[in-house]
Design a protein around this motif. Structure first.
Motif, PDB file in Angstrom:
ATOM      1  N   ASP A  72       0.818  -1.207   0.000  1.00  0.00           N
ATOM      2  CA  ASP A  72       0.000   0.000   0.000  1.00  0.00           C
ATOM      3  C   ASP A  72       0.855   1.261   0.000  1.00  0.00           C
ATOM      4  OD1 ASP A  72      -2.253  -1.563  -0.008  1.00  0.00           O
ATOM      5  OD2 ASP A  72      -2.550  -1.487   2.159  1.00  0.00           O
ATOM      6  N   LEU A  73       2.032   1.194   0.635  1.00  0.00           N
ATOM      7  CA  LEU A  73       2.931   2.338   0.636  1.00  0.00           C
ATOM      8  C   LEU A  73       3.453   2.622  -0.771  1.00  0.00           C
ATOM      9  CD1 LEU A  73       4.488   4.471   2.288  1.00  0.00           C
ATOM     10  CD2 LEU A  73       6.305   2.777   2.588  1.00  0.00           C
ATOM     11  N   LEU A  74       3.730   1.566  -1.543  1.00  0.00           N
ATOM     12  CA  LEU A  74       4.159   1.756  -2.933  1.00  0.00           C
ATOM     13  C   LEU A  74       3.076   2.455  -3.749  1.00  0.00           C
ATOM     14  CD1 LEU A  74       5.972  -1.614  -3.773  1.00  0.00           C
ATOM     15  CD2 LEU A  74       7.004   0.646  -3.477  1.00  0.00           C
ATOM     16  N   VAL A  75       1.822   2.102  -3.469  1.00  0.00           N
ATOM     17  CA  VAL A  75       0.714   2.779  -4.151  1.00  0.00           C
ATOM     18  C   VAL A  75       0.726   4.268  -3.818  1.00  0.00           C
ATOM     19  CG1 VAL A  75      -1.794   2.928  -4.364  1.00  0.00           C
ATOM     20  CG2 VAL A  75      -0.700   0.691  -4.194  1.00  0.00           C
ATOM     21  N   GLY A  76       0.969   4.588  -2.541  1.00  0.00           N
ATOM     22  CA  GLY A  76       0.978   5.981  -2.130  1.00  0.00           C
ATOM     23  C   GLY A  76       2.197   6.759  -2.589  1.00  0.00           C
ATOM     24  N   LEU A  77       3.324   6.071  -2.799  1.00  0.00           N
ATOM     25  CA  LEU A  77       4.556   6.750  -3.197  1.00  0.00           C
ATOM     26  C   LEU A  77       4.725   6.871  -4.711  1.00  0.00           C
ATOM     27  CD1 LEU A  77       7.171   5.249  -0.701  1.00  0.00           C
ATOM     28  CD2 LEU A  77       6.178   7.541  -0.674  1.00  0.00           C
ATOM     29  N   VAL A  78       4.133   5.934  -5.463  1.00  0.00           N
ATOM     30  CA  VAL A  78       4.336   5.913  -6.922  1.00  0.00           C
ATOM     31  C   VAL A  78       3.038   6.180  -7.673  1.00  0.00           C
ATOM     32  CG1 VAL A  78       5.130   4.547  -8.886  1.00  0.00           C
ATOM     33  CG2 VAL A  78       6.266   4.310  -6.668  1.00  0.00           C
ATOM     34  N   PHE A  79       2.051   5.303  -7.469  1.00  0.00           N
ATOM     35  CA  PHE A  79       0.828   5.386  -8.269  1.00  0.00           C
ATOM     36  C   PHE A  79       0.080   6.702  -8.053  1.00  0.00           C
ATOM     37  CE2 PHE A  79      -3.775   4.894  -8.547  1.00  0.00           C
ATOM     38  CZ  PHE A  79      -3.912   4.476  -9.851  1.00  0.00           C
ATOM     39  N   MET A  80      -0.198   7.025  -6.795  1.00  0.00           N
ATOM     40  CA  MET A  80      -1.010   8.212  -6.508  1.00  0.00           C
ATOM     41  C   MET A  80      -0.356   9.520  -6.964  1.00  0.00           C
ATOM     42  SD  MET A  80      -2.708   7.374  -2.811  1.00  0.00           S
ATOM     43  CE  MET A  80      -4.003   6.136  -2.646  1.00  0.00           C
ATOM     44  N   PRO A  81       0.933   9.772  -6.639  1.00  0.00           N
ATOM     45  CA  PRO A  81       1.538  11.032  -7.102  1.00  0.00           C
ATOM     46  C   PRO A  81       1.601  11.152  -8.624  1.00  0.00           C
ATOM     47  CG  PRO A  81       2.828  10.079  -5.323  1.00  0.00           C
ATOM     48  CD  PRO A  81       1.830   9.040  -5.725  1.00  0.00           C
ATOM     49  N   VAL A  82       1.972  10.047  -9.295  1.00  0.00           N
ATOM     50  CA  VAL A  82       2.073  10.087 -10.756  1.00  0.00           C
ATOM     51  C   VAL A  82       0.720  10.376 -11.390  1.00  0.00           C
ATOM     52  CG1 VAL A  82       2.506   8.695 -12.814  1.00  0.00           C
ATOM     53  CG2 VAL A  82       4.117   8.629 -10.907  1.00  0.00           C
ATOM     54  N   ASN A  83      -0.315   9.712 -10.909  1.00  0.00           N
ATOM     55  CA  ASN A  83      -1.647   9.923 -11.475  1.00  0.00           C
ATOM     56  C   ASN A  83      -2.200  11.297 -11.137  1.00  0.00           C
ATOM     57  OD1 ASN A  83      -3.179   7.336 -12.746  1.00  0.00           O
ATOM     58  ND2 ASN A  83      -1.540   6.704 -11.377  1.00  0.00           N
ATOM     59  N   THR A  84      -1.835  11.815  -9.968  1.00  0.00           N
ATOM     60  CA  THR A  84      -2.272  13.167  -9.622  1.00  0.00           C
ATOM     61  C   THR A  84      -1.627  14.189 -10.548  1.00  0.00           C
ATOM     62  OG1 THR A  84      -2.542  12.545  -7.297  1.00  0.00           O
ATOM     63  CG2 THR A  84      -2.371  14.894  -7.789  1.00  0.00           C
ATOM     64  N   MET A  85      -0.346  14.010 -10.843  1.00  0.00           N
ATOM     65  CA  MET A  85       0.341  14.918 -11.765  1.00  0.00           C
ATOM     66  C   MET A  85      -0.244  14.822 -13.167  1.00  0.00           C
ATOM     67  SD  MET A  85       4.369  14.851 -10.619  1.00  0.00           S
ATOM     68  CE  MET A  85       4.532  13.067 -10.793  1.00  0.00           C
ATOM     69  N   GLN A  86      -0.614  13.600 -13.577  1.00  0.00           N
ATOM     70  CA  GLN A  86      -1.192  13.444 -14.905  1.00  0.00           C
ATOM     71  C   GLN A  86      -2.595  14.025 -14.989  1.00  0.00           C
ATOM     72  OE1 GLN A  86      -0.499   9.119 -15.766  1.00  0.00           O
ATOM     73  NE2 GLN A  86       0.554   9.932 -17.566  1.00  0.00           N
ATOM     74  N   LEU A  87      -3.304  14.052 -13.870  1.00  0.00           N
ATOM     75  CA  LEU A  87      -4.609  14.692 -13.859  1.00  0.00           C
ATOM     76  C   LEU A  87      -4.477  16.207 -14.014  1.00  0.00           C
ATOM     77  CD1 LEU A  87      -6.562  12.782 -11.060  1.00  0.00           C
ATOM     78  CD2 LEU A  87      -7.015  12.736 -13.501  1.00  0.00           C
TER      79      LEU A  87
ATOM     80  N   MET B 228      10.850   4.451 -20.974  1.00  0.00           N
ATOM     81  CA  MET B 228      11.415   3.552 -19.976  1.00  0.00           C
ATOM     82  C   MET B 228      10.765   3.783 -18.610  1.00  0.00           C
ATOM     83  SD  MET B 228      13.428   1.122 -19.088  1.00  0.00           S
ATOM     84  CE  MET B 228      14.612   0.924 -20.443  1.00  0.00           C
ATOM     85  N   ALA B 229      10.662   5.054 -18.219  1.00  0.00           N
ATOM     86  CA  ALA B 229      10.021   5.386 -16.948  1.00  0.00           C
ATOM     87  C   ALA B 229       8.546   5.009 -16.968  1.00  0.00           C
ATOM     88  CB  ALA B 229      10.185   6.869 -16.650  1.00  0.00           C
ATOM     89  N   CYS B 230       7.909   5.141 -18.121  1.00  0.00           N
ATOM     90  CA  CYS B 230       6.497   4.751 -18.255  1.00  0.00           C
ATOM     91  C   CYS B 230       6.332   3.263 -17.978  1.00  0.00           C
ATOM     92  CB  CYS B 230       6.003   5.096 -19.659  1.00  0.00           C
ATOM     93  SG  CYS B 230       4.275   4.635 -19.970  1.00  0.00           S
ATOM     94  N   THR B 231       7.228   2.445 -18.533  1.00  0.00           N
ATOM     95  CA  THR B 231       7.169   1.003 -18.303  1.00  0.00           C
ATOM     96  C   THR B 231       7.413   0.661 -16.842  1.00  0.00           C
ATOM     97  OG1 THR B 231       7.974   0.577 -20.552  1.00  0.00           O
ATOM     98  CG2 THR B 231       8.168  -1.218 -18.962  1.00  0.00           C
ATOM     99  N   ILE B 232       8.425   1.300 -16.233  1.00  0.00           N
ATOM    100  CA  ILE B 232       8.749   1.019 -14.829  1.00  0.00           C
ATOM    101  C   ILE B 232       7.596   1.397 -13.910  1.00  0.00           C
ATOM    102  CG2 ILE B 232      10.278   1.662 -12.922  1.00  0.00           C
ATOM    103  CD1 ILE B 232      12.519   1.999 -14.976  1.00  0.00           C
ATOM    104  N   VAL B 233       7.012   2.562 -14.159  1.00  0.00           N
ATOM    105  CA  VAL B 233       5.883   3.006 -13.325  1.00  0.00           C
ATOM    106  C   VAL B 233       4.701   2.059 -13.465  1.00  0.00           C
ATOM    107  CG1 VAL B 233       4.147   4.820 -13.055  1.00  0.00           C
ATOM    108  CG2 VAL B 233       6.560   5.429 -13.250  1.00  0.00           C
ATOM    109  N   LEU B 234       4.419   1.612 -14.688  1.00  0.00           N
ATOM    110  CA  LEU B 234       3.326   0.663 -14.900  1.00  0.00           C
ATOM    111  C   LEU B 234       3.567  -0.626 -14.127  1.00  0.00           C
ATOM    112  CD1 LEU B 234       2.587   1.015 -18.737  1.00  0.00           C
ATOM    113  CD2 LEU B 234       1.114   1.731 -16.838  1.00  0.00           C
ATOM    114  N   ILE B 235       4.796  -1.140 -14.164  1.00  0.00           N
ATOM    115  CA  ILE B 235       5.127  -2.382 -13.466  1.00  0.00           C
ATOM    116  C   ILE B 235       4.982  -2.200 -11.955  1.00  0.00           C
ATOM    117  CG2 ILE B 235       6.989  -3.998 -12.919  1.00  0.00           C
ATOM    118  CD1 ILE B 235       8.003  -3.646 -15.770  1.00  0.00           C
ATOM    119  N   ILE B 236       5.521  -1.098 -11.416  1.00  0.00           N
ATOM    120  CA  ILE B 236       5.418  -0.859  -9.971  1.00  0.00           C
ATOM    121  C   ILE B 236       3.964  -0.702  -9.541  1.00  0.00           C
ATOM    122  CG2 ILE B 236       5.976   0.777  -8.123  1.00  0.00           C
ATOM    123  CD1 ILE B 236       8.588   1.365  -9.530  1.00  0.00           C
ATOM    124  N   ASN B 237       3.185   0.021 -10.327  1.00  0.00           N
ATOM    125  CA  ASN B 237       1.775   0.220  -9.983  1.00  0.00           C
ATOM    126  C   ASN B 237       1.024  -1.102  -9.906  1.00  0.00           C
ATOM    127  OD1 ASN B 237       2.170   2.966  -9.910  1.00  0.00           O
ATOM    128  ND2 ASN B 237       1.302   3.370 -11.922  1.00  0.00           N
TER     129      ASN B 237
END
Length: 334
Positions: free
Chosen positions: A79-94, A104-113
């Protein structure tokens, strides 16, 4: 081309102005969007803070190194990974639709999410199994479920999540940076193939929901049966006070399990239904964005459900908040 269209093209902003294939830049402003970003930022802060409390509490105190707490620790990490990676990235994209970090970063972020969300669901299933064993066979629980066995299960769970996501992204043509499909430069979107939607739905949603629902239904039945047996024994000895305490304890446990099931199903079922009845679903569509954020909010609610109801969490949280955690011996806990 009309005058209005020409003016729009002249005033349009692009993610990479020097690139002819650049995506258009959409920056969302206004009072409504500002309130939305503040709300999402508060969710991110709560996610990180609460899950860090759980991780520090269980990691520091050796007395809390139990099989069940190891599952809660693993869940908090996911859940911490979701809060550190998924949520901030998606908030910035919003706020800004452009993706500036490359494929490359797009692929890594997708995998981590996807790993973090998959591992979170996997840990919730393990917690359901753990509690089922604890209530169905409490006398042999300590021999059946040990710290070493639970650690192995957690490692296998994370390994399965990683393997599943790699296979899923490979068949969806998103594993390698060269496979990322984009309509323009500066875009990071996951296009889900219709042929994979049903398979992913069954593996990552329907099966976990079914297992958790079935196990918790059995737990409710066993808990009610055991509560009746305890009350009968206590009534036979005319110990009314202890009967009331037992009834209150079982009632509290039943409510906690009810919250677990209700929140999990309420946040995951809408996404599952949408995935089932939508043929082409992208990660930036409005409906998909809302439903994915509902799932991510579950990662913020998990520490409240699985930890804040435990007395040890309330005690250790006081030590952490007051900066007294590392003044105590790891083997000392009151």
């Amino acid at each position: 081309m009309s005058i209005t269209e020409y003016q729009q093209n002249m005033t349009a902003e692009y993610c990479f102005p020097d690139n002819n294939s650049s995506c258009r830049k959409e920056v969302r402003t206004g009072p409504g969007n500002i309130i939305l970003f503040i709300f999402l930022s508060c969710i991110i802060i709560c996610n990180v803070f609460l899950n860090l409390l759980v991780i520090l509490s269980i990691s520091h105190f050796k007395q809390l190194h139990t099989p069940t707490n190891l599952l809660i620790l693993s869940l908090a990490v996911a859940d911490l990974l979701v809060g550190l990676v998924f949520m901030p990235v998606n908030t910035m994209q919003l706020r800004d639709s452009c993706w500036y970090l490359g494929k490359m970063a797009c692929t890594i972020v997708l995998i981590i999410n996807y790993i973090s969300m998959s591992a979170s669901v996997c840990n919730m299933v393990f917690i359901a199994v753990d509690r089922y064993i604890a209530i169905s066979d409490p006398l042999l629980y300590s021999t059946k479920v040990t710290v070493s066995k639970m650690s192995l299960c957690i490692i296998l769970g994370w390994s399965f999540s990683l393997l599943y996501i790699l296979i899923y992204l490979y068949f969806n043509d998103h594993l390698l940076p060269s496979q990322i499909l984009s309509r323009c430069h500066g875009e990071c979107i996951l296009f889900i193939k219709s042929s994979l939607v049903t398979t992913d739905l069954v593996i990552s949603s329907i099966c976990p929901c079914s297992v958790i629902l079935i196990l918790y239904s059995i737990i409710f039945t066993l808990a009610r049966r055991q509560a009746k047996a305890v009350r009968s024994m206590l009534n036979a000895t005319s110990n009314r006070h202890r009967a009331n305490v037992s009834k209150s304890s079982n009632s509290k446990a039943a409510k906690t399990l009810g919250i677990v099931v209700s929140v999990y199903l309420a946040l995951w079922i809408p996404f599952s239904l949408c995935s089932l009845f939508t043929e082409n679903m992208t990660s930036l569509s409005l409906v998909s964005t809302v439903l994915i954020w509902l799932i991510s909010i579950n990662s913020s609610v998990n520490p409240l459900i699985y930890a804040i109801f435990y007395p040890w969490f309330r005690a250790t949280a006081k030590y952490i908040v007051t900066c007294r955690l590392f003044k105590l011996s790891p083997s000392t806990f009151h």
